[in-house]
Motif scaffolding. Structure first.
Motif, short mmCIF file in Angstrom:
data_model
loop_
_atom_site.label_atom_id
_atom_site.label_comp_id
_atom_site.label_asym_id
_atom_site.label_seq_id
_atom_site.Cartn_x
_atom_site.Cartn_y
_atom_site.Cartn_z
N ALA A 215 -1.55 6.01 11.68
CA ALA A 215 -2.40 4.84 11.46
C ALA A 215 -3.50 5.18 10.45
O ALA A 215 -3.99 6.31 10.41
N GLY A 216 -3.87 4.21 9.64
CA GLY A 216 -4.90 4.43 8.62
C GLY A 216 -4.35 4.97 7.32
O GLY A 216 -5.13 5.25 6.39
N ALA A 217 -3.04 5.12 7.21
CA ALA A 217 -2.44 5.65 5.99
C ALA A 217 -2.61 4.66 4.84
O ALA A 217 -2.72 3.45 5.04
N ILE B 59 9.25 3.31 -7.56
CA ILE B 59 9.30 1.96 -8.11
C ILE B 59 9.19 2.07 -9.62
O ILE B 59 8.21 2.63 -10.14
N CYS B 60 10.19 1.61 -10.34
CA CYS B 60 10.15 1.57 -11.81
C CYS B 60 9.84 2.94 -12.41
O CYS B 60 9.06 3.05 -13.36
N GLY B 61 10.42 4.00 -11.85
CA GLY B 61 10.22 5.32 -12.40
C GLY B 61 8.92 5.98 -12.00
O GLY B 61 8.59 7.06 -12.50
N THR B 62 8.17 5.36 -11.10
CA THR B 62 6.91 5.93 -10.61
C THR B 62 7.05 6.29 -9.14
O THR B 62 7.53 5.50 -8.34
N LEU B 63 6.64 7.51 -8.80
CA LEU B 63 6.65 7.95 -7.41
C LEU B 63 5.30 7.62 -6.77
O LEU B 63 4.25 8.04 -7.28
N TYR B 64 5.33 6.89 -5.66
CA TYR B 64 4.13 6.57 -4.90
C TYR B 64 4.16 7.35 -3.59
O TYR B 64 5.18 7.38 -2.90
N VAL B 65 3.04 7.99 -3.25
CA VAL B 65 2.97 8.88 -2.10
C VAL B 65 1.89 8.39 -1.15
O VAL B 65 0.77 8.05 -1.58
N THR B 66 2.21 8.35 0.15
CA THR B 66 1.20 8.00 1.15
C THR B 66 0.53 9.29 1.64
O THR B 66 1.14 10.36 1.63
N ASN B 67 -0.71 9.16 2.08
CA ASN B 67 -1.46 10.35 2.50
C ASN B 67 -1.28 10.70 3.98
O ASN B 67 -1.83 11.68 4.45
N SER B 68 -0.52 9.88 4.71
CA SER B 68 -0.29 10.15 6.13
C SER B 68 0.86 9.30 6.63
O SER B 68 1.22 8.29 6.01
N HIS B 69 1.44 9.72 7.75
CA HIS B 69 2.46 8.90 8.40
C HIS B 69 1.89 8.17 9.61
O HIS B 69 2.61 7.42 10.27
N PRO C 161 -4.09 0.09 0.29
CA PRO C 161 -3.93 0.10 1.76
C PRO C 161 -2.68 -0.66 2.20
O PRO C 161 -2.17 -1.54 1.50
N PHE C 162 -2.16 -0.30 3.35
CA PHE C 162 -1.11 -1.08 4.00
C PHE C 162 -1.25 -0.88 5.50
O PHE C 162 -1.77 0.14 5.96
N HIS C 163 -0.80 -1.85 6.25
CA HIS C 163 -1.00 -1.83 7.71
C HIS C 163 0.14 -1.08 8.39
O HIS C 163 1.29 -1.54 8.42
N ASN C 164 -0.17 0.09 8.93
CA ASN C 164 0.81 0.90 9.67
C ASN C 164 0.78 0.43 11.13
O ASN C 164 0.11 1.03 11.98
N SER D 271 2.06 2.91 13.94
CA SER D 271 1.35 4.21 13.90
C SER D 271 2.21 5.45 13.69
O SER D 271 1.70 6.56 13.83
N HIS D 272 3.49 5.30 13.32
CA HIS D 272 4.27 6.50 13.04
C HIS D 272 5.45 6.16 12.14
O HIS D 272 6.52 5.76 12.61
N ILE D 273 5.27 6.34 10.82
CA ILE D 273 6.33 6.01 9.86
C ILE D 273 7.14 7.26 9.55
O ILE D 273 6.61 8.29 9.14
N SER D 274 8.47 7.16 9.74
CA SER D 274 9.35 8.29 9.44
C SER D 274 10.33 7.98 8.32
O SER D 274 11.21 8.79 8.02
N MET D 275 10.21 6.81 7.70
CA MET D 275 11.06 6.45 6.57
C MET D 275 10.40 5.30 5.83
O MET D 275 9.92 4.35 6.45
#
Length: 452
Positions: A387-389, A375-385, A408-411, A414-418
Motif C-alpha cells: 500500500a502507498g506504492a 509502455i511505448c519503449g519506456t520502462l516504468y517502475v513502482t517503488n513498492s508492492h 500515484p495509483f491506488h493499491n 495492498s500486495h501486487i505480484s504482477m
C-alpha cells in the motif's frame, strides 16, 4: 448440367484432371457423345457449393475477409482512444483559454495582480500552450480515422461482391490494398497509442480468485480480434494455464480449457504475445515460448547472464527474477545480472527466436522495485508492492535516459505480484492479493511545432 461443344474430349478431360485431381474436388464428367460433324458433346456437373470453398482463391478471399475484420475491430479501439484523448485535450484547451484570459487582464492592468501571482499565472500559461498543436493534431487524426473506416467499408463491399462473382476482381491488387491499409492503420495506431504516462485510473476489480500470487492477461499483439483471457495461479513450479473464451467467461469462471505446460514456470512475469505464452522456466534463466493452438513449445533460449531462482527478484520475492512483457514496440525481458550489480536490465527480444536484439542498463536496483511494465519503449517502475506504492522511475530506451516520477495509483488490496501493460487495450493488468484488477492509463505526447 452444362454442355460444352467444339472441344476435343480427351483434351478437355485432361484439362479438368489437371485442375481437379479427383472427382470429389471439382467438376465431374458423366458422359460424352459426338455430333454429326464428329465434334464431342461433354456432359459436366458442377461441384456442390461447399466444394467451391476448397478453391485456393476462395481461401485467399476468406483470409482477406479475416484481415478486414481484424482491421475494423482495431479501428473501433482506435476510435475509442481518439475520442477519449480528444475530450481530454478539449477540456484542457478550455482551461488554457480561461487562464490566458486572466493573463491578458493582468497584462492590461498590472496593478490588479501582485508580482508573485502574475509570475505564477505566466508559468501556468507557458505549461499549457503546447496543448494547442496537440489539439490540432488530434483533430487531424480523427479525420484520418474516418477516412480509414470508409476505406475498410468499401473494401469489405468489394470482397463480398467477389465472393458472389469469383474472378470479377484482381486478387493481387486486392491484396495490395489490404496490406497498404494495414500499414497505414498500424502507423496511425502507433502515433495515437504512444506517449508519456501521466496518470493511472482508479482500480477496477474484475474478479477475486486464486492464491495471493499469480498472473492473468490477454493477447498483447496489435491488431487482434482475440478476446481470450489466460489465467496462471501461483508463482513457481506450476504447469497449469487456463484459457477462457472471453472476458465475460473469465468473470463468471466458465467456458475454459486447460493447458498443461511441458516445463514449469517461475515467477509471475509471463506474457501472451501473438498466440503464444512466453515465460521463465523454473530454476533456470531459460525463456520458453509455448504455442497455444499447437499446444507445443516452439522455442526456448537461455537469457545470458540473467539471475534466477530468487537471485534478483522484485521486492516481493516470488522467483520474479525475469519479467517478460510486451508493448507497442514488441517483446521485452526485464531482469538483472551480477555484472550489472543487481540493477534492472532491459532487453528487446526477437519473438520468433528469442534472441536479444538490444540491451539497456537502467541503473535502478531491482530489489527496490515493486513491479515494472513497458509502455511505448519506456520502462516504468513502482517503488513498492505494498500500500502507498507509486510509479517512481521511468527509463526511456529511445534516448537511453531516465527520470524519477511521481505517479500515484491506488493499491487497493495492498500486495501486487504482477503488473503488465496491454497496448491493445491501453490498460494495466494486475494481480493484487488474490484479486484480478485493471487500471486505465493516460498517455500524453506534446507535439512540437517547427518553431520550437
Amino acid at each position: 448440367s452444362f454442355f460444352f461443344s467444339t472441344c476435343s474430349y480427351t483434351g478437355f478431360y485432361v484439362f479438368l484432371q489437371a485442375l481437379y485431381p479427383s472427382p470429389e474436388e471439382g467438376w465431374q464428367i458423366y458422359s460424352s457423345a459426338q455430333d454429326a460433324d464428329g465434334k464431342c458433346i461433354c456432359t459436366v456437373v458442377a461441384p456442390a457449393q461447399n466444394m467451391c470453398n476448397r478453391d485456393p482463391r476462395s481461401r485467399q478471399l476468406r483470409q482477406l475477409m479475416e484481415k478486414v475484420q481484424n482491421i475494423s475491430q482495431s479501428m473501433e479501439v482506435l476510435d475509442l482512444r481518439t475520442y477519449r484523448d480528444l475530450e481530454y485535450v478539449k477540456n484542457t484547451e478550455s482551461l488554457m483559454k480561461v487562464v490566458d484570459g486572466k493573463l491578458k487582464v493582468a497584462s492590461e492592468n498590472p496593478r490588479s495582480l501582485n508580482p508573485k501571482g502574475f509570475q505564477e499565472l505566466k508559468d501556468k500559461v507557458a505549461q499549457l500552450l503546447p496543448l494547442l498543436p496537440v489539439l490540432d493534431q488530434y483533430k487531424n487524426d480523427a479525420k484520418m480515422i474516418l477516412r480509414l473506416r470508409e476505406e475498410v467499408r468499401n473494401l469489405s463491399l468489394v470482397l463480398m461482391n467477389i465472393q458472389e462473382e469469383m474472378g470479377a476482381y484482381d486478387y493481387e491488387e486486392l491484396r495490395q490494398r489490404v496490406l497498404l491499409l494495414e500499414t497505414r492503420l498500424h502507423s496511425c495506431m502507433q502515433k495515437l497509442g504512444c506517449g508519456k504516462l501521466t496518470g493511472v485510473s482508479n482500480p477496477i476489480t474484475v474478479r477475486a480468485s486464486g492464491s495471493r500470487f499469480g498472473c492473468w492477461m490477454t493477447d498483447t499483439m496489435i491488431p487482434s480480434s482475440d478476446n481470450r483471457v489466460w489465467y496462471v495461479d501461483g508463482y513457481f513450479k506450476g504447469r497449469r494455464v487456463l484459457e477462457y473464451r472471453t472476458m465475460n467467461d473469465f468473470v463468471k469462471g466458465q467456458n475454459f480449457v486447460q493447458h498443461s505446460l511441458q516445463h514449469p514456470w517461475a515467477g509471475t512475469g509471463h506474457v501472451v504475445y501473438n498466440g503464444s505464452l512466453y515465460y521463465n522456466k523454473y530454476q533456470s534463466n531459460i525463456i520458453v515460448k509455448y504455442h497455444f493452438r499447437s499446444r507445443s513449445v516452439l522455442v526456448q533460449r537461455s537469457l545470458s547472464g540473467a539471475g534466477y531462482n530468487n537471485t534478483f527478484p522484485y521486492s516481493w520475492g516470488g522467483y520474479s527474477d525475469i519479467d517478460l512483457m510486451a508493448d507497442e514496440n514488441g517483446l521485452w525481458a526485464v531482469y538483472t545480472t551480477i555484472s550489472n550489480a543487481g540493477n534492472i536490465v532491459i532487453s528487446r527480444l526477437e519473438p520468433q527466436t528469442l534472441e536479444v536484439l538490444q540491451t539497456w542498463d537502467t541503473g535502478y536496483p531491482k530489489r527496490s522495485a515493486g513491479e515494472s511494465f513497458m509502455i511505448c519503449g519506456t520502462l516504468y517502475v513502482t517503488n513498492s508492492h505494498l500500500a502507498g506504492a507509486k510509479i517512481y522511475f521511468a527509463y526511456y530506451t529511445n534516448t537511453s535516459s531516465y527520470e524519477y516520477t511521481d505517479i500515484p495509483f491506488h493499491n487497493q488490496y495492498s500486495h501486487i505480484s504482477m503488473m503488465d501493460y496491454n497496448p491493445r487495450e491501453r490498460m494495466l493488468y494486475t494481480w493484487n492479493n488474490g484479486h484480478q484488477v485493471l487500471y486505465h492509463v493516460t498517455l500524453f505526447q506534446v507535439i512540437k511545432t517547427s518553431g520550437d
